[in-house]
Scaffold this motif. Structure first.
Motif, PDB file in Angstrom:
ATOM      1  N   LEU A 180      -6.721   3.382   3.759  1.00  0.00           N
ATOM      2  CA  LEU A 180      -6.155   3.524   5.079  1.00  0.00           C
ATOM      3  C   LEU A 180      -6.609   2.728   5.923  1.00  0.00           C
ATOM      4  O   LEU A 180      -6.022   3.312   7.122  1.00  0.00           O
ATOM      5  CB  LEU A 180      -5.325   4.789   4.346  1.00  0.00           C
ATOM      6  CG  LEU A 180      -4.305   5.474   4.108  1.00  0.00           C
ATOM      7  CD1 LEU A 180      -3.972   7.280   3.435  1.00  0.00           C
ATOM      8  CD2 LEU A 180      -2.882   5.430   4.196  1.00  0.00           C
ATOM      9  N   ARG A 181      -8.051   2.987   6.229  1.00  0.00           N
ATOM     10  CA  ARG A 181      -8.460   2.684   7.240  1.00  0.00           C
ATOM     11  C   ARG A 181      -8.791   1.306   7.465  1.00  0.00           C
ATOM     12  O   ARG A 181      -9.131   0.504   8.438  1.00  0.00           O
ATOM     13  CB  ARG A 181     -10.127   3.087   7.022  1.00  0.00           C
ATOM     14  CG  ARG A 181     -10.868   4.019   7.539  1.00  0.00           C
ATOM     15  CD  ARG A 181     -12.093   4.429   7.334  1.00  0.00           C
ATOM     16  NE  ARG A 181     -12.829   3.714   6.260  1.00  0.00           N
ATOM     17  CZ  ARG A 181     -13.531   4.627   5.057  1.00  0.00           C
ATOM     18  NH1 ARG A 181     -12.458   5.975   5.246  1.00  0.00           N
ATOM     19  NH2 ARG A 181     -14.027   4.295   3.760  1.00  0.00           N
ATOM     20  N   ILE A 182      -8.642   0.171   5.894  1.00  0.00           N
ATOM     21  CA  ILE A 182      -8.523  -0.786   6.787  1.00  0.00           C
ATOM     22  C   ILE A 182      -6.818  -1.279   6.711  1.00  0.00           C
ATOM     23  O   ILE A 182      -6.708  -1.960   7.513  1.00  0.00           O
ATOM     24  CB  ILE A 182      -8.480  -2.015   4.728  1.00  0.00           C
ATOM     25  CG1 ILE A 182      -9.627  -2.486   4.360  1.00  0.00           C
ATOM     26  CG2 ILE A 182      -7.708  -3.095   5.012  1.00  0.00           C
ATOM     27  CD1 ILE A 182     -10.046  -2.317   3.073  1.00  0.00           C
ATOM     28  N   ARG A 183      -6.033  -0.238   6.866  1.00  0.00           N
ATOM     29  CA  ARG A 183      -4.240  -0.566   6.915  1.00  0.00           C
ATOM     30  C   ARG A 183      -4.714  -0.149   8.614  1.00  0.00           C
ATOM     31  O   ARG A 183      -3.785  -0.793   8.814  1.00  0.00           O
ATOM     32  CB  ARG A 183      -3.741  -0.139   5.942  1.00  0.00           C
ATOM     33  CG  ARG A 183      -3.288  -0.663   5.127  1.00  0.00           C
ATOM     34  CD  ARG A 183      -2.923  -1.717   4.912  1.00  0.00           C
ATOM     35  NE  ARG A 183      -3.233  -2.221   3.257  1.00  0.00           N
ATOM     36  CZ  ARG A 183      -4.166  -2.676   3.014  1.00  0.00           C
ATOM     37  NH1 ARG A 183      -4.824  -4.086   3.946  1.00  0.00           N
ATOM     38  NH2 ARG A 183      -4.064  -3.111   1.608  1.00  0.00           N
TER      39      ARG A 183
ATOM     40  N   THR B 219     -13.838  14.667 -10.184  1.00  0.00           N
ATOM     41  CA  THR B 219     -14.243  13.622  -9.775  1.00  0.00           C
ATOM     42  C   THR B 219     -13.629  12.087 -10.059  1.00  0.00           C
ATOM     43  O   THR B 219     -13.439  11.768  -9.019  1.00  0.00           O
ATOM     44  CB  THR B 219     -15.165  13.373 -11.091  1.00  0.00           C
ATOM     45  OG1 THR B 219     -16.264  14.353 -11.043  1.00  0.00           O
ATOM     46  CG2 THR B 219     -16.313  11.819 -10.402  1.00  0.00           C
ATOM     47  N   ASP B 220     -12.471  12.528 -10.779  1.00  0.00           N
ATOM     48  CA  ASP B 220     -11.518  11.399 -10.762  1.00  0.00           C
ATOM     49  C   ASP B 220     -10.234  11.444  -9.715  1.00  0.00           C
ATOM     50  O   ASP B 220     -10.672  10.203  -9.028  1.00  0.00           O
ATOM     51  CB  ASP B 220     -10.960  11.366 -12.281  1.00  0.00           C
ATOM     52  CG  ASP B 220     -11.744  11.019 -13.270  1.00  0.00           C
ATOM     53  OD1 ASP B 220     -12.376  10.202 -12.750  1.00  0.00           O
ATOM     54  OD2 ASP B 220     -11.154  11.214 -14.297  1.00  0.00           O
ATOM     55  N   ARG B 221     -10.640  12.640  -8.871  1.00  0.00           N
ATOM     56  CA  ARG B 221      -9.478  13.074  -7.731  1.00  0.00           C
ATOM     57  C   ARG B 221     -10.188  12.819  -7.093  1.00  0.00           C
ATOM     58  O   ARG B 221      -9.701  11.693  -6.111  1.00  0.00           O
ATOM     59  CB  ARG B 221      -9.194  14.358  -8.532  1.00  0.00           C
ATOM     60  CG  ARG B 221      -8.036  15.044  -6.306  1.00  0.00           C
ATOM     61  CD  ARG B 221      -7.259  16.392  -7.273  1.00  0.00           C
ATOM     62  NE  ARG B 221      -8.590  16.990  -7.504  1.00  0.00           N
ATOM     63  CZ  ARG B 221      -8.430  17.858  -8.591  1.00  0.00           C
ATOM     64  NH1 ARG B 221      -7.134  17.366  -9.525  1.00  0.00           N
ATOM     65  NH2 ARG B 221      -8.823  18.724  -8.971  1.00  0.00           N
ATOM     66  N   ALA B 222     -11.484  13.005  -6.742  1.00  0.00           N
ATOM     67  CA  ALA B 222     -12.203  13.176  -5.916  1.00  0.00           C
ATOM     68  C   ALA B 222     -12.370  10.738  -5.204  1.00  0.00           C
ATOM     69  O   ALA B 222     -12.202  10.244  -3.660  1.00  0.00           O
ATOM     70  CB  ALA B 222     -13.568  13.172  -5.428  1.00  0.00           C
TER      71      ALA B 222
ATOM     72  N   THR C  49       0.262  -0.471   0.242  1.00  0.00           N
ATOM     73  CA  THR C  49      -0.076  -0.601  -0.287  1.00  0.00           C
ATOM     74  C   THR C  49       0.750   1.532   0.288  1.00  0.00           C
ATOM     75  O   THR C  49       0.660   2.019  -0.631  1.00  0.00           O
ATOM     76  CB  THR C  49      -0.898   0.073   1.571  1.00  0.00           C
ATOM     77  OG1 THR C  49      -1.569  -1.160   0.992  1.00  0.00           O
ATOM     78  CG2 THR C  49      -2.060   1.122   1.275  1.00  0.00           C
ATOM     79  N   VAL C  50       1.853   1.194   0.777  1.00  0.00           N
ATOM     80  CA  VAL C  50       2.419   2.254   0.708  1.00  0.00           C
ATOM     81  C   VAL C  50       2.813   2.468  -0.695  1.00  0.00           C
ATOM     82  O   VAL C  50       3.248   3.820  -0.022  1.00  0.00           O
ATOM     83  CB  VAL C  50       3.672   2.173   1.836  1.00  0.00           C
ATOM     84  CG1 VAL C  50       4.997   3.438   1.798  1.00  0.00           C
ATOM     85  CG2 VAL C  50       3.373   2.602   3.192  1.00  0.00           C
TER      86      VAL C  50
ATOM     87  N   ASP D 120     -11.089   5.981  -2.535  1.00  0.00           N
ATOM     88  CA  ASP D 120     -10.250   4.647  -2.214  1.00  0.00           C
ATOM     89  C   ASP D 120      -9.153   5.122  -1.598  1.00  0.00           C
ATOM     90  O   ASP D 120      -9.022   3.724  -1.075  1.00  0.00           O
ATOM     91  CB  ASP D 120      -9.886   5.008  -3.661  1.00  0.00           C
ATOM     92  CG  ASP D 120     -11.356   4.423  -5.525  1.00  0.00           C
ATOM     93  OD1 ASP D 120     -11.854   4.642  -3.525  1.00  0.00           O
ATOM     94  OD2 ASP D 120     -11.000   3.919  -6.171  1.00  0.00           O
ATOM     95  N   ARG D 121      -7.978   6.049  -1.801  1.00  0.00           N
ATOM     96  CA  ARG D 121      -7.003   5.926  -0.381  1.00  0.00           C
ATOM     97  C   ARG D 121      -7.404   6.622   0.669  1.00  0.00           C
ATOM     98  O   ARG D 121      -6.835   5.438   1.539  1.00  0.00           O
ATOM     99  CB  ARG D 121      -6.440   7.378  -1.035  1.00  0.00           C
ATOM    100  CG  ARG D 121      -5.209   7.472  -2.226  1.00  0.00           C
ATOM    101  CD  ARG D 121      -4.243   8.622  -2.098  1.00  0.00           C
ATOM    102  NE  ARG D 121      -3.210   8.080  -3.647  1.00  0.00           N
ATOM    103  CZ  ARG D 121      -2.555   9.607  -3.628  1.00  0.00           C
ATOM    104  NH1 ARG D 121      -3.092  10.794  -3.447  1.00  0.00           N
ATOM    105  NH2 ARG D 121      -2.146   8.980  -4.557  1.00  0.00           N
ATOM    106  N   ASN D 122      -8.602   6.897   0.923  1.00  0.00           N
ATOM    107  CA  ASN D 122      -8.747   6.477   2.676  1.00  0.00           C
ATOM    108  C   ASN D 122      -9.430   5.278   3.043  1.00  0.00           C
ATOM    109  O   ASN D 122      -9.665   5.003   4.507  1.00  0.00           O
ATOM    110  CB  ASN D 122     -10.232   7.752   2.685  1.00  0.00           C
ATOM    111  CG  ASN D 122      -9.650   8.952   3.181  1.00  0.00           C
ATOM    112  OD1 ASN D 122      -8.446   9.309   2.761  1.00  0.00           O
ATOM    113  ND2 ASN D 122     -10.139  10.320   2.524  1.00  0.00           N
TER     114      ASN D 122
END
Length: 118
Positions: free
Chosen positions: A55-58, A42-45, A27-28, A50-52
């Motif tokens: 990170l919650r999973i990690r 919209t793509d950036r959001a 992930t890192v 997805d990143r958030n």
């Protein structure tokens, strides 16, 4: 619990840690390698969402790693497989399903019942 079983659980727990750490490293490296610049908001959001999520999973996995390390410490201290609440042995089937557990099935069931009651 005999030494052979304890070593089996130690290896199981260590392999879980190793797998979780590999996923964290992946992930890192993926997040640092991404140098995408999305002109579309919209793509950036979507990427940020997805990143958030990742990170919650990690973060949950980080907490699990801490529990696994505590279980290994209990093996070292000779306390692995003993219920924190009643002091009885935790069944091997329960330990195989959830090796980080500190409660036997009866005590865990009672704890959950108490939580539902409030």
């Amino acid at each position: 619990m005999n030494k052979e079983k304890l070593e089996e659980f130690r290896q199981l727990l260590q392999s879980q840690i190793d797998g979780l750490l590999r996923e964290a490293d992946k992930t890192v490296s993926e997040m640092t390698d991404e140098k995408t610049n999305f002109p579309d908001p919209t793509d950036r959001a979507s990427l940020e969402s997805d990143r958030n999520f990742e990170l919650r999973i990690r973060d949950r996995e980080r907490k699990l790693i801490m529990k696994i390390q505590e279980a290994i410490e209990r093996i070292d201290a000779g306390e692995f497989g003993i219920c924190d609440s009643c002091g009885e042995e935790i069944g091997e089937a329960r330990l195989r399903a959830r090796p980080v557990t500190t409660l036997c099935i009866d005590c865990k069931t009672e704890q959950e019942r108490q939580e539902r009651i409030g």
